[in-house]
Design an enzyme around this catalytic site. Structure first.
Site, PDB file in Angstrom:
ATOM      1  N   ASP A   1       0.838  -1.033  -0.109  1.00 56.28           N
ATOM      2  CA  ASP A   1       0.055   0.121  -0.034  1.00 56.28           C
ATOM      3  C   ASP A   1       1.009   1.248  -0.079  1.00 56.28           C
ATOM      4  O   ASP A   1       2.004   1.084   0.140  1.00 56.28           O
ATOM      5  CB  ASP A   1      -0.854  -0.105   1.187  1.00 56.28           C
ATOM      6  CG  ASP A   1      -1.817   1.283   1.370  1.00 56.28           C
ATOM      7  OD1 ASP A   1      -2.310   1.528   0.339  1.00 56.28           O
ATOM      8  OD2 ASP A   1      -2.053   1.634   2.506  1.00 56.28           O
TER       9      ASP A   1
ATOM     10  N   PHE B   1     -17.086   9.642   3.377  1.00 55.09           N
ATOM     11  CA  PHE B   1     -16.258   9.178   2.280  1.00 55.09           C
ATOM     12  C   PHE B   1     -16.467   7.728   2.008  1.00 55.09           C
ATOM     13  O   PHE B   1     -16.471   6.951   2.577  1.00 55.09           O
ATOM     14  CB  PHE B   1     -14.880   9.691   2.602  1.00 55.09           C
ATOM     15  CG  PHE B   1     -13.611   9.298   1.718  1.00 55.09           C
ATOM     16  CD1 PHE B   1     -13.439   9.709   0.538  1.00 55.09           C
ATOM     17  CD2 PHE B   1     -13.068   8.001   1.822  1.00 55.09           C
ATOM     18  CE1 PHE B   1     -12.699   9.620  -0.484  1.00 55.09           C
ATOM     19  CE2 PHE B   1     -12.309   7.494   0.568  1.00 55.09           C
ATOM     20  CZ  PHE B   1     -11.807   8.441  -0.513  1.00 55.09           C
TER      21      PHE B   1
ATOM     22  N   ASP C   1      -1.512  -1.097   6.068  1.00 50.10           N
ATOM     23  CA  ASP C   1      -1.421  -0.644   7.381  1.00 50.10           C
ATOM     24  C   ASP C   1      -3.138  -0.372   7.647  1.00 50.10           C
ATOM     25  O   ASP C   1      -3.442  -0.041   8.885  1.00 50.10           O
ATOM     26  CB  ASP C   1      -0.742   0.638   7.704  1.00 50.10           C
ATOM     27  CG  ASP C   1      -1.384   1.777   6.851  1.00 50.10           C
ATOM     28  OD1 ASP C   1      -1.926   1.598   5.528  1.00 50.10           O
ATOM     29  OD2 ASP C   1      -1.095   2.855   7.426  1.00 50.10           O
TER      30      ASP C   1
END
Length: 1291
Positions: free
Chosen positions: A520, A651, A904
């Site tokens: 990521d 979001f 994470d």
């Protein structure tokens, strides 16, 4: 001809009908159906019913076999069902046989139960059920008494029989319409729409309907039953390994090997006790983890106004619960229909940041959609998560409709995956079983040899049986599983010391084979926090100059700053602002203040007391006196700067945006603010408000690695009231916006990132970036951190779906290189490692593909033949949704990559679980979703994990080879001694197995990992040529030297058949008498003789020699001399054995049952041992590790390193190539095709000259199909060639 054709077709059809009619009943009885199709727990199911004559036969077999047949049927559920039952239809089944459809193909059996209920489905209406007596059903099946307490209230209704079975804590019910069993998950099963959840399900269930549904869904609890020690003990003892040990112990007892049998019993007891303690502890920990929300009191709505207190175990899908203002731990999965909640979901997602959950939309296009727990997760409260606080309004409670309960909840599924894990899919363990079967085959040969030899020598039948069975116990080492586990346990401890925690130890070995790692970006490769670098406002369709501060007095009353101050999901928890780090950074940059209503304020105001944001008071006078900016959307007065957030659309990763509806103080209308990905925001804005230089400006920022967020605004109609806004969908709000500008955030690369990625690339481990960020930002970060080198091209695959009668297409865009570009027509050389065809494709490449999430979805759907070719060279995946990350991992795995994933956050959880090795950088409870969790928040843990994985894998190979050699060496010794009607003594076995083997096996596993990653990877298979050669050469070496010693001792002048009176040493009778006092059984076994003594000395030295030879260090482990415990063990054993050989001690000789031999023969034995050790070392180090590995097992010696190409014509290289060709032909490895799919693909692309596509080329889906058909023809024509040759021609 046509008539003849039709007549023939009719005849065939008639035959088919007759055949079907005659066999229809048989087909129904043998039917195999799928349950949970397309899901992770998909299984094949077939029905069986008991067969009396089969059960009688099996019972007789169990008695005749002494219970062994029963054990076999317990270990093999398929045999157990088929041997006692006959096939029947699923509807009439008493027992079902289940088989998973995954790669493991596991078998399970389950008993079918019958439940009495007033309906056959949980969501049936009780009003339509007739009132009558219980129907008669199949008398063979017993009626379940689980819910007998509920039958009383339904006694006036007609009760029908419902068939079901339970598997892995999930209930599968019979469905008459589907003619199959199905799993009821919850309210989603009835395909309910969002609007109907509000209109039909928001008032709650009656008590009667709740009790009825509970019959099907059971109690709402994740019941982790901690088994009793007795139950665990029985299950553990019935393990095939312990049954084999029990067989061995009984056999040794018959041979009077009481000491050795007692030692094995003691070891088994310790092993079982340790295992029981560990399993019990895990059950208790899991039970405690789910106990917090198992039983709590909840407020349940019965109708619109009635609320009653109930236990959470009584909840069923469809119930409506009221969420208290001070929050709660959710006992189920529920969807919000009224109010807002602030929730901590760290237990499930790993995100420490509380998230805001809003009520489910009830109108518009979103309201018409069917509710889906994954699509509507922003409105769903998950079981086990902590609701910190709620927002509620006058006269309205915060309500949620229960959608899933028990093990069907998200947490329930997580607990199920822990309770019933899938087997570890690793080739090492599969090969270990094959290797053990080979040892069993060797044991079979020895078994037959022993019987034949004993019959020829007229040995008693009892002795024949015992000695022939003893061969089996010698060949299959009982201590093998414990020794194999030791290396993994040691590696787990070393990982813990460097801050890496593991919940799946078996995966440590898999880390040693990783050849691609996906990362990521935000928080993993780059810093977690973002810094505001600048704001770039837009006015009148053009950009203003960038500004570094948003808190300037001149900007306070601008719409741009108002959007920054309101468009977020921040909340105050115990007086502190909490929320997404990006939101926090953006809001703090404005300098504004956020105020939330208290419970008292909420009760006093009608209808709403919203969250309010306002500028700080100290700048108010200045702002009031300053001239407002000439911006058409500025707020007219300073008092109007204070705004209340009326509604929030959180979001969404899928939509890549969020929005809010606000009301300014004193204003008659509301405003909508939007923020999100620039491309998405621009698509929602009116075209004339977007600056003409938008694309160029965005690219300029993203190329420099900045994270860019766009803002937009819209003034809503004045007629919109608060209640109307609450029912509007976000699609209605988020349209026809006015573009406000860009926020430029700086996301710095972590200092460790570049070094770690460079180390992985040097180790020939491919690295990918999988992020939700902008494409150009991701490419810029990839270049900055070294994932893409300056001289390498990046090709963006921009795919679009079919549009306006045009097929789906891919446009190939070449980005600008920061260094000199490689020529477009340059042929890309894809070279192989200095490994064999089953080595790895070198990661050297001059181009990389970059793919967006949108393009990835199009390519998966419309270009499936192109997916693997693209993924083979793709390095950057941008704008990827969470499920797309998981999908990418699956594609890589389908190409035979061993995939690691490092992330994470919540978006990475699916990929972390799916990857072979998932590494989470979050220390929260959500680490249960990932096999590995690092306490350090950077990617330096990845090479550490791979190093330890490689060391553990090599350790496993070393231990397995050592244990195999130990068995074969002892087998050879015993077979040779059987030829003279002798055997090893009880204490000799004891000394070898306990003192030598166990100490060496457990200490040779202590070698720590090598300090750096090398480009070469350890083999993944025990059946590989190198390992088999190693084992076979050592076996032959040991065989030769044992036979040599056995034959030589019989050629000595002093040799005679040994008797207690023999005096080969010329020692005094007084000393010798110490060895004469032996018992009758020992004399009967003929343990003491010269052959036994010679082979005992030789074999004990062989055990230590092969241990040292197999205990290899560099390049995967530290050298053995640094493993001081292992070295001390070897030196100590060598010293002791040399001492008792060259200077015999009568007490030791008497204990070990060895006889005295002349000193000259002892020296001869030492010479034989030295020769044996030298041969072992030469064969392993010189022949295998240097010559064969270099010339054969590394394949055709193509120079895969640039440094080697210059010397390609030297005599040394020419000789190497000649030797490689000869040895490759000898080992049948010449032109051997690669086994890994991605390597085959790389070779195909190497042959094709039109890949990668040319700049600005367009590939259409229709053209691709014709190219693929041509490709298939070519592949069929060349199928006999060793190397596949194909090329893909693109338009």
């Amino acid at each position: 001809m046509q008539q003849l054709h039709h007549a023939g077709a009719d005849l065939i059809q008639q035959r088919e009908w007759r055949h079907r009619f005659g066999t229809s009943e048989k087909m129904k009885a043998n039917e195999v159906k799928l349950i949970s199709p397309g899901l992770e727990d998909e299984m094949e199911v077939s029905g069986y019913r008991p067969c009396l004559w089969k059960m009688i036969l099996v019972g007789a077999g169990v008695i005749c076999s002494g219970g062994l047949l029963l054990l076999l049927l317990y270990w093999l559920p398929e045999w157990g069902v088929k041997s006692t039952c006959t096939h029947t239809t699923l509807k009439d089944a008493h027992t079902v046989l289940l088989r998973t459809t995954d790669e493991f193909r596991q078998w399970f059996r389950a008993k079918v139960h019958v439940m009495l209920a007033p309906g056959k489905k949980p969501f049936d209406s009780l009003a339509s059920q007739p009132e009558s007596q219980v129907t008669n059903g199949d008398g063979d099946l017993g009626v379940s008494a689980v819910h007998e307490d509920c039958y009383g209230q339904f006694s006036h209704r007609q009760l029908v029989q419902v068939h079901y079975f339970v598997h892995h804590s999930a209930r599968y019910y019979w469905n008459d319409v589907m003619q199959n069993f199905e799993l009821y998950k919850g309210l989603e099963d009835v395909n309910v729409s969002c609007a109907s959840l509000h209109s039909e399900h928001s008032s709650g269930l009656s008590k009667t309907l709740q009790d009825y549904r509970r019959l099907f869904f059971g109690e709402n609890e994740i019941a982790v039953r901690v088994p009793s020690l007795l139950k665990l003990l029985v299950k553990e003892v019935l393990n095939p390994f312990y049954i084999f040990q029990l067989f061995s112990i009984i056999l040794w007892s018959f041979e009077d090997y009481y000491y050795y049998a007692s030692a094995i019993v003691l070891m088994s007891i310790i092993s079982i006790a340790t295992s029981l303690y560990t399993i019990k502890k895990q059950y208790v920990m899991l039970h405690d983890m789910v106990a917090a929300h198992s039983v709590v009191r909840v407020s349940v709505c019965r109708g619109n106004k009635d609320i009653e207190q109930a236990m959470s175990t009584e909840l069923v899908p469809g119930d409506v619960i009221a969420i208290p203002a001070n929050g709660m731990i959710m006992p189920c999965d529920a969807v919000l229909v009224y109010g807002t909640c602030i929730v901590n979901e760290s237990m499930l997602t790993g995100e420490s940041v509380p998230v805001t959950k809003t009520s489910l939309p009830s109108a518009g296009e979103e309201g018409a959609r069917s509710y889906n727990i994954d699509e509507h997760k922003k409105h769903t409260l998950y079981c086990g998560t902590h609701v910190i606080q709620t927002r509620f309004y006058t006269g309205e409670l915060v309500k949620a409709v229960v959608v899933r309960t028990g093990f069907s909840t998200e947490k329930g599924q997580l607990v199920r995956s822990i309770l019933y894990p899938k087997p570890t899919d690793f080739k090492l363990y599969h090969d270990a079983y094959l290797f053990l079967l080979c040892l069993v085959g060797v044991a079979g040969i020895g078994f037959i040899y022993t019987i034949v030899l004993s019959i020829m020598n007229k040995v008693p039948a009892k002795t024949i049986i015992i000695e022939s069975l003893d061969i089996v116990t010698i060949t299959v080492p009982p201590a093998l599983p414990a020794a194999m586990t030791a290396g993994i346990v040691y590696a787990q401890r070393r990982l813990k010391r460097v801050g890496i925690f593991c919940i799946s130890p078996q995966r440590i070995n898999m880390c040693g084979q990783l050849n691609v790692v996906c990362f990521d970006k935000t928080g993993t490769l780059t810093e977690d926090g973002l810094d505001l670098w600048a704001i770039h406002r837009a006015e009148d369709g053009s950009f203003c100059s960038p500004e570094s501060e948003a808190a300037k007095v001149s900007l306070v009353n601008t719409t741009f700053v108002a959007c920054m101050a309101t468009c977020h999901s921040l909340t105050k928890i115990e007086g502190e602002l909490s929320g997404d780090p990006l939101d926090l950074k953006m809001f703090s940059a404005t300098g504004w203040i956020l105020e939330e209503p208290t419970e008292e304020e909420t009760a006093l105001h009608n209808p709403i007391m919203p969250t309010v944001v306002r500028p700080p008071k100290h700048i108010a006078p200045e702002a009031h006196q300053s001239n407002p900016l000439p911006q058409s959307m500025e707020l007219s007065e300073l008092s109007a700067c204070e705004m209340g957030i009326v509604r929030q659309f959180p979001f969404s990763s899928a939509l890549q945006r969020m929005s809010v509806v606000v009301r300014r103080l004193g204003a008659k209308h509301m405003d909508a603010f939007l923020k999100g990905a620039p491309e998405v925001v621009a698509s929602l804005c009116r075209q004339h408000t977007i600056p003409q230089t938008f694309t160029e400006t965005l690219e300029a920022y993203t190329r420099q690695g900045f994270r860019v967020i766009a803002l937009a605004h819209r003034q809503l109609e004045s007629k919109l009231s608060w209640h109307k806004v609450q029912s509007l969908s976000r699609d209605v709000i988020e349209t026809n916006m006015e573009f406000l500008g860009l926020i430029i955030m700086q996301n710095k690369i972590k200092p460790e990132t570049a070094g770690v990625l460079c180390e992985l690339q040097r180790a020939n481990i491919r690295t990918l970036m999988v992020t939700g960020d902008n494409m150009l930002t991701a490419i810029s970060v990839a270049r900055d951190c070294g994932m893409v080198r300056p001289c390498e091209k990046v090709i963006i695959a921009d795919a679009g779906p079919p549009k306006d009668f045009q097929p789906a297409s891919i446009t190939w865009h070449y980005t600008e290189n920061q260094a000199q570009a490689v020529k477009d027509n340059e042929i890309v050389e894809i070279e192989l490692d200095e490994g064999t065809w089953d080595g790895e494709v070198s990661q050297e490449q001059s181009y990389h593909f970059a793919v967006s999430g949108k393009a990835f979805a199009v390519i998966i759907e419309y270009f499936p033949q192109l997916v693997k070719k693209l993924v083979l060279r793709a390095t950057v995946f941008a704008r990827m949704a969470p499920d797309q990350k998981t999908q990418l991992v699956e594609v890589l795995q389908s190409m035979d990559y061993t995939v690691g994933m490092c992330g994470d956050g919540a978006n990475d959880c699916g990929a972390l679980k799916r990857a072979h090795s998932g590494i989470s950088l979050s220390e929260l409870e959500a680490s249960v979703a990932s096999p590995f969790t690092s306490s350090t928040s950077n990617i330096s843990c990845v090479p550490n994990l791979i190093r330890e994985g490689r060391a553990a894998l090599i350790t496993s190979f070393c231990v397995f080879k050592f244990m195999a050699l130990y068995s074969i060496i002892q087998f050879i010794s015993v077979i040779l001694l059987y030829s003279v009607l002798s055997n090893l003594g009880d204490f000799q076995f004891l000394f070898i197995d306990l003192i030598i083997i166990l100490t060496i096996a457990f200490t040779m596993s202590l070698n720590p990992a090598w300090k750096e990653l090398v480009w070469r990877r350890p083999p993944s298979s025990l059946i590989s040529g190198q390992l088999l050669c190693s084992v076979l050469t050592q076996i032959l070496t040991c065989l030769v030297f044992q036979v040599l010693a056995f034959l030589l001792v019989r050629q000595q002048s002093w040799y005679e058949t040994w008797t207690p009176e023999s005096d080969a040493c010329n020692v005094s009778r007084s000393i010798f008498s110490l060895g004469v006092n032996v018992t009758d059984p020992q004399n009967h076994k003929n343990i003491r003789n010269y052959e036994n003594t010679s082979l005992f000395y030789i074999s004990t030295f062989q055990y230590i020699a092969v241990a040292i030879v197999f205990s290899k260090g560099k390049p995967f482990r530290q050298p053995s001399y640094k493993n001081w415990l292992f070295m001390l063990t070897c030196i100590g054993l060598y010293t002791f054995l040399l001492l008792i050989m060259l200077h015999p001690f009568p007490a030791v000789d008497n204990f070990l049952q060895i006889v005295c031999v002349p000193h000259d023969w002892r020296v001869t034995l030492v010479i034989i041992m030295i020769g044996n050790a030298a041969a072992s070392f030469l064969l392993e180090i010189l022949i295998l590790d240097i010559i064969l590995w270099r010339l054969v097992f590394r394949g055709n010696h193509r120079a895969s390193r640039p440094a080697e190409s210059s010397s390609a014509h030297t005599p040394q290289v020419a000789n190497d190539r000649w030797a490689s060709s000869v040895l490759s032909w000898l080992f049948c490895r010449r032109h051997k095709a690669p086994r890994a799919l991605y390597m085959q693909l790389a070779l195909e692309l190497q042959e094709g000259s039109e890949w990668p596509p040319q700049p600005s080329a367009v590939t259409y889906a229709s053209d691709l199909k014709s190219s693929i058909s041509d490709l298939n023809v070519t592949a069929n024509q060349n199928s006999t060639q060793a190397k596949p040759e194909a090329s893909l021609k693109l338009v």
